[in-house]
Design a protein around this motif. Structure first.
Motif, PDB file in Angstrom:
ATOM      1  N   ARG A 225     -53.176  53.083  16.524  1.00 48.18           N
ATOM      2  CA  ARG A 225     -53.869  53.563  15.324  1.00 48.18           C
ATOM      3  C   ARG A 225     -54.968  52.588  14.902  1.00 48.18           C
ATOM      4  O   ARG A 225     -56.096  52.989  14.565  1.00 48.18           O
ATOM      5  N   LEU A 226     -54.663  51.295  14.925  1.00 47.97           N
ATOM      6  CA  LEU A 226     -55.660  50.287  14.543  1.00 47.97           C
ATOM      7  C   LEU A 226     -56.811  50.254  15.542  1.00 47.97           C
ATOM      8  O   LEU A 226     -57.975  50.078  15.155  1.00 47.97           O
ATOM      9  N   ASN A 227     -56.511  50.422  16.838  1.00 46.54           N
ATOM     10  CA  ASN A 227     -57.591  50.454  17.836  1.00 46.54           C
ATOM     11  C   ASN A 227     -58.521  51.630  17.591  1.00 46.54           C
ATOM     12  O   ASN A 227     -59.739  51.530  17.729  1.00 46.54           O
ATOM     13  N   GLY A 228     -57.946  52.786  17.228  1.00 51.24           N
ATOM     14  CA  GLY A 228     -58.781  53.943  16.909  1.00 51.24           C
ATOM     15  C   GLY A 228     -59.683  53.683  15.712  1.00 51.24           C
ATOM     16  O   GLY A 228     -60.858  54.047  15.704  1.00 51.24           O
ATOM     17  N   GLN A 229     -59.143  53.024  14.674  1.00 50.34           N
ATOM     18  CA  GLN A 229     -59.960  52.695  13.510  1.00 50.34           C
ATOM     19  C   GLN A 229     -61.063  51.712  13.865  1.00 50.34           C
ATOM     20  O   GLN A 229     -62.190  51.833  13.389  1.00 50.34           O
ATOM     21  N   ILE A 230     -60.750  50.752  14.737  1.00 53.37           N
ATOM     22  CA  ILE A 230     -61.767  49.773  15.155  1.00 53.37           C
ATOM     23  C   ILE A 230     -62.898  50.456  15.908  1.00 53.37           C
ATOM     24  O   ILE A 230     -64.091  50.188  15.673  1.00 53.37           O
ATOM     25  N   GLN A 231     -62.547  51.374  16.833  1.00 57.09           N
ATOM     26  CA  GLN A 231     -63.588  52.094  17.577  1.00 57.09           C
ATOM     27  C   GLN A 231     -64.455  52.935  16.654  1.00 57.09           C
ATOM     28  O   GLN A 231     -65.675  53.002  16.815  1.00 57.09           O
ATOM     29  N   ASP A 232     -63.835  53.582  15.665  1.00 54.27           N
ATOM     30  CA  ASP A 232     -64.602  54.391  14.715  1.00 54.27           C
ATOM     31  C   ASP A 232     -65.546  53.528  13.896  1.00 54.27           C
ATOM     32  O   ASP A 232     -66.712  53.875  13.680  1.00 54.27           O
ATOM     33  N   LEU A 233     -65.051  52.365  13.448  1.00 55.56           N
ATOM     34  CA  LEU A 233     -65.909  51.452  12.680  1.00 55.56           C
ATOM     35  C   LEU A 233     -67.048  50.912  13.534  1.00 55.56           C
ATOM     36  O   LEU A 233     -68.181  50.765  13.059  1.00 55.56           O
TER      37      LEU A 233
END
Length: 446
Positions: A104-112
């Motif tokens: 989940r955190l990796n997905g947020q990092i990619q989106d940011l």
């Protein structure tokens, strides 16, 4: 440990049961009787039976101890194994939860990171927008020009790092004389492949207007001079002049004129030494003399819609589109009376008065753009489709309309301007930051 102590105590009790006495502390006290010389030679049945009984009981004791030890070890192993299994299950559950949280955190990092990249590109484009700087000419007059597009100066190192994307174009595309063999007037037969001459290097150049004067007047500018207006912005006033197509492709303007009143959209035209354009947020037409750099005439286009009332399908406040061809100066627009259908008005190039108007039955919002060739109106079906057609033609000589199907390519898929130059027999277009031309074939008929 407690099991071993219990067994020891049990052994002690059994052994004590065979002794003669025990002390007050419960410890066993053994009494041994040694046979004399005479007695030892005799076989006493009672002593042998006692010894055999003790051996039997010791054997039973050993068996009991073995069974107890085996049961205790198995129970301890089973208990230990159950504890390990429960601990392993808990660790597995925690590991799975941590893995899900990590994903989940990796997905947020990619989106940011993606959003940061978009913001960085927008900031770079905004930062590259030309800002006006005032330069003093030789005559002492102040002349405004964008810092990002200065006039050409031979030997300047700044021109070795231009950001504009250029396309190599053959000499036949650069020289207007190459098409001067065309004579007469007639019907449009075909449109050639798009040829890119320059790509705008900032967001203000997403769409605009560029052209050459098919009938230049005076000695200030020639038919080689290229004119350009970047139409993105709240107050569009800059008109860039380039000595020829080569300097235009390199991005070296010779002069930047600041118009007295802002331009609306991409419908401007250069004809007979003047720039014709629509004043922003109005139906007022302006003729700007390029030699004197003054407004030579202004007039309202009667009942014309403006500022988004009757635009082309791509939008951009393209309510009034000015065009020039072999027959003169035209305004392509609509009125409330025409209810959104295209109206073609022929204008007096000096006074901007309407000489005559034709109301067509072509809905302006259903076509992407339009241009005039030999007094005929031609419309473009789509501004974004890579392979589209010129789909309607309206002849002002006969007042009739008919469908057409002339292939046309939007190479960069956002064509916001399309005008005809009758001296060169070319179409000029502004397609998604790219300034392109098309050769056309016109059949001579009248």
């Amino acid at each position: 440990m407690w099991l071993h102590l219990s067994l020891l105590h049990l052994s002690c009790l059994i052994l004590c049961g065979q002794s003669q006495a025990s002390d007050a502390a419960g410890r066993c006290r053994y009494t041994f009787t040694v046979a004399g010389p005479v007695e030892s030679s005799c076989t006493g049945g009672s002593d042998k039976a006692a010894v055999d009984g003790m051996l039997s009981r010791l054997t039973l004791l050993e068996s009991l101890v073995s069974r107890l030890m085996a049961g205790a070890d198995g129970g301890m192993a089973s208990a230990h194994e159950g504890g390990l299994q429960e601990a392993y299950s808990q660790v597995t559950r925690e590991r799975n939860q941590l893995q899900q949280e990590k994903e989940r955190l990796n997905g947020q990092i990619q989106d940011l990171q993606r959003r940061l990249g978009e913001l960085s590109r927008e900031a770079e484009q905004i930062g590259q927008a030309p800002c006006l700087q005032t330069h003093t000419s030789a005559g002492g007059e102040h002349e405004a020009r964008p810092a990002s597009d200065p006039p050409y100066s031979p030997g300047s190192e700044a021109y070795q790092e231009m950001k504009a994307e250029l396309t190599e174009v053959s000499a036949s595309h650069l020289l207007p004389e190459a098409n001067h063999s065309f004579t007469g007037c007639g019907e449009l037969l075909s449109v050639g492949e798009p040829v890119s001459h320059r790509k705008a290097d900032s967001i203000t150049g997403k769409y605009g207007a560029w052209m050459r004067d098919p009938e230049p007047q005076g000695a200030h500018y020639t038919n080689r001079t290229v004119w350009r207006i970047d139409a993105v912005g709240k107050d569009v006033r800059q008109l860039f002049a380039y000595e020829d197509m080569d300097q235009f492709s390199r991005g070296f303007p010779t002069k930047v004129l600041v118009l007295p009143e802002p331009v609306e959209s991409t419908g401007a035209a250069v004809y007979r030494g003047s720039l014709y354009y629509q004043r922003k947020s109005s139906r007022t037409l302006i003729r700007y003399d390029l030699a004197t750099e003054r407004v030579a005439a202004r007039a309202d286009l009667p009942h014309a819609g403006f500022h988004g009332q009757y635009p082309y399908s791509w939008g951009g406040y393209t309510d009034i589109d000015l065009a020039a061809d072999e027959r003169g100066l035209w305004a392509i627009h609509s009125t409330s009376r025409a209810k959104g259908a295209i109206v073609v008005s022929q204008l007096d190039p000096e006074s901007l008065e309407v000489r005559r108007s034709w109301e067509t039955n072509i809905r302006k919002r259903t076509v992407a753009n339009a241009f005039m060739v030999c007094g005929r109106l031609y419309t473009l079906a789509s501004y974004a489709a890579p392979n589209t057609t010129i789909n309607h033609v309206y002849d002002t000589a006969t007042g009739t309309r008919r469908p057409a199907s002339v292939p046309f390519k939007n190479r960069y898929r956002y064509n916001s301007m399309l005008d005809y130059n009758h001296a060169q027999r070319k179409l000029y277009a502004w397609d998604n930051f790219h300034m392109v031309t098309y050769d056309v074939t016109v059949r001579s008929s009248r």
